[in-house]
Design an enzyme around this catalytic site. Structure first.
Site, short mmCIF file in Angstrom:
data_model
loop_
_atom_site.label_atom_id
_atom_site.label_comp_id
_atom_site.label_asym_id
_atom_site.label_seq_id
_atom_site.Cartn_x
_atom_site.Cartn_y
_atom_site.Cartn_z
N GLU A 18 -76.62 35.38 86.39
CA GLU A 18 -77.22 34.59 87.55
C GLU A 18 -78.23 33.83 87.31
OE1 GLU A 18 -79.24 36.04 91.04
OE2 GLU A 18 -78.39 38.06 90.62
N LYS A 54 -83.08 27.84 95.88
CA LYS A 54 -82.23 29.25 95.82
C LYS A 54 -80.85 28.67 96.47
CE LYS A 54 -81.69 33.83 97.93
NZ LYS A 54 -82.23 34.60 99.10
N VAL A 89 -75.80 35.52 93.91
CA VAL A 89 -74.70 35.97 93.14
C VAL A 89 -73.50 35.39 93.75
CG1 VAL A 89 -73.10 38.07 93.92
CG2 VAL A 89 -75.49 38.46 93.08
N ASP A 121 -78.80 39.13 109.74
CA ASP A 121 -79.02 38.74 108.49
C ASP A 121 -78.20 39.64 107.37
OD1 ASP A 121 -79.70 37.92 105.88
OD2 ASP A 121 -82.14 38.28 106.39
N SER A 131 -76.10 38.99 103.98
CA SER A 131 -76.06 38.08 102.73
C SER A 131 -74.66 37.44 102.54
CB SER A 131 -76.35 38.85 101.41
OG SER A 131 -76.24 38.02 100.47
N ALA A 132 -74.77 36.19 102.16
CA ALA A 132 -73.54 35.51 101.81
C ALA A 132 -72.61 36.16 100.56
CB ALA A 132 -73.74 33.94 101.70
N ASP A 133 -73.27 37.00 99.81
CA ASP A 133 -72.85 37.70 98.73
C ASP A 133 -71.96 38.54 99.11
OD1 ASP A 133 -74.85 36.54 97.27
OD2 ASP A 133 -75.89 38.60 96.81
N LYS A 193 -80.73 47.70 96.87
CA LYS A 193 -81.88 48.21 97.27
C LYS A 193 -81.95 48.65 98.62
CE LYS A 193 -85.06 45.40 94.51
NZ LYS A 193 -83.77 44.43 93.77
N1 PSU Z 1 -81.29 41.41 95.13
C1 PSU Z 1 -82.03 42.12 94.05
N2 PSU Z 1 -82.46 40.92 93.22
C2 PSU Z 1 -82.26 39.70 93.44
C3 PSU Z 1 -81.51 39.41 94.48
C4 PSU Z 1 -81.05 40.42 95.16
O1 PSU Z 1 -82.39 43.10 93.98
O2 PSU Z 1 -82.58 38.83 92.55
C5 PSU Z 1 -80.95 37.80 94.48
C6 PSU Z 1 -79.47 37.82 93.99
O3 PSU Z 1 -79.63 36.46 93.68
C7 PSU Z 1 -78.72 37.73 95.28
C8 PSU Z 1 -79.81 37.24 96.39
O4 PSU Z 1 -77.47 37.16 95.31
O5 PSU Z 1 -81.07 37.67 96.08
C9 PSU Z 1 -79.37 37.47 97.75
O6 PSU Z 1 -80.02 36.67 98.43
P1 PSU Z 1 -79.79 36.62 100.03
O7 PSU Z 1 -80.20 38.14 100.47
O8 PSU Z 1 -80.83 35.55 100.97
O9 PSU Z 1 -78.48 36.53 100.32
MN MN Z 2 -80.14 36.54 104.50
#
Ligand code: PSU
Ligand code: MN
Length: 306
Positions: free
Chosen positions: A27, A89, A109, A141, A143-145, A162
């Protein structure tokens, strides 16, 4: 062999895919938003080298000037690293607009899975995935992941999650959405900087061949989603849980006090944790990405050998 008119597959990646050789997706949000310059560029290039040494072709994924890219040149990686957070992003909802505008995007991701699947890449290595944030019962909140893991058939190899996230709720969400969570050599979910979290994963698998077999069965079943492999950070690089958890708590409290929200939350927390730990968290972060790249290359090779 472009399967989508907006997609450019780098010649080396296209060649490997056509020949049935292993390819590993990587990524680019980790480059632009996850680590500072120049460590981000050094890490991204080293990860590619490790994938090669371990027997696969790397395909770092990003959006560059409105083109979806599977496979970047060293210059493109340098560009994304230098631009840093100036690069958008890019999550699922950003892709169409970024393409239409001819803009750049660092893929999370989510979008790395989308573009990998379009290109025909089945294995993806990263550091950490997004998840259900602490306090999500009021902020919503998530994540879309996690949605992407439910829908897109790519194996994601990470170092767990984490504890900026609510790990228990993240596992619940993945269970509801039918995403298998595998521990590599462990039944305990690793917590990114540390090998232990106190939470159990669904299954423990011990070799790249076992991972490949399980994922190939899932693909053959025609299930639409992915698989999340959690690979513990090597012992010698893992952090003291008290030190890292204190840093995370402090970062989460500051984000809340400052009203940080939306796509800014994760990059804000990552940068804060790095500052609070005086850079120790960055060293661990880099090492666990290397470790995941090695496992991903071996698993991609095992998948090709089936
Ligand atoms: N968690 C990490 N390192 C990262 C990310 C998440 O420990 O770099 C990044 C990844 O690209 C992940 C994104 O897909 O943050 C998730 O962002 P959000 O929580 O806004 O969905
Ligand atoms: Mn988010």
């Amino acid at each position: 062999m472009n399967v989508n008119r907006y997609l450019d597959i780098a010649p080396e990646v296209a060649g490997a895919l056509a020949a049935g050789k292993p390819v590993v997706a990587l990524e680019s949000t980790i480059i632009s938003h996850g680590m500072p310059y120049p460590q981000n560029v050094e890490t991204a290039l080293k990860v590619e080298a490790i994938v090669r040494e371990s027997g696969a072709v790397p395909a770092t994924i990003a959006v560059i000037k409105g083109r979806l890219k599977a496979g970047l040149s060293a210059e493109e990686i340098e560009y994304l690293g230098k631009e840093g957070t100036k690069v958008n992003k890019a999550s699922r909802r950003d892709l169409a607009v970024l393409i239409a505008k001819g803009a750049d995007g660092a893929t999370t991701v989510t979008t790395t899975m989308i573009i990998a699947a379009m290109a025909g890449i089945r294995v993806f290595a990263t550091g950490g995935v997004g998840g259900v944030h602490r306090g999500a019962e009021t902020t919503m909140d998530v994540s879309a992941d996690l949605e992407e893991l439910a829908h897109t058939p790519v194996m994601v190899i990470c170092a767990g999650a984490k504890s900026i996230l609510d790990l228990g709720l993240t596992l619940e969400y993945l269970e509801t959405h039918g995403v298998p969570v595998i521990g590599y050599g462990t039944k305990e979910l690793p917590a990114f900087y540390t090998r232990k979290s106190g939470f159990q994963v669904d299954y423990r698998l011990d070799t790249p061949e076992e991972l490949a077999k399980a994922f190939s069965v899932q693909l053959e079943l025609g299930f639409p989603g992915g698989m999340l492999v959690t690979n513990p950070i090597p012992e010698e690089y893992s952090m003291d849980p008290d030190v890292i958890n204190k840093a995370i708590d402090e970062a989460v409290a500051e984000a809340k006090a400052k009203g940080i929200h939306g796509k800014e939350t994760t990059p804000f927390l990552l940068a804060k944790i790095k500052d609070i730990t005086g850079g120790d968290s960055l060293d661990s972060n880099i090492q666990l990405v290397f470790n995941n790249a090695r496992l991903a290359a071996k698993t991609a090779a095992a998948l090709c050998a089936l």
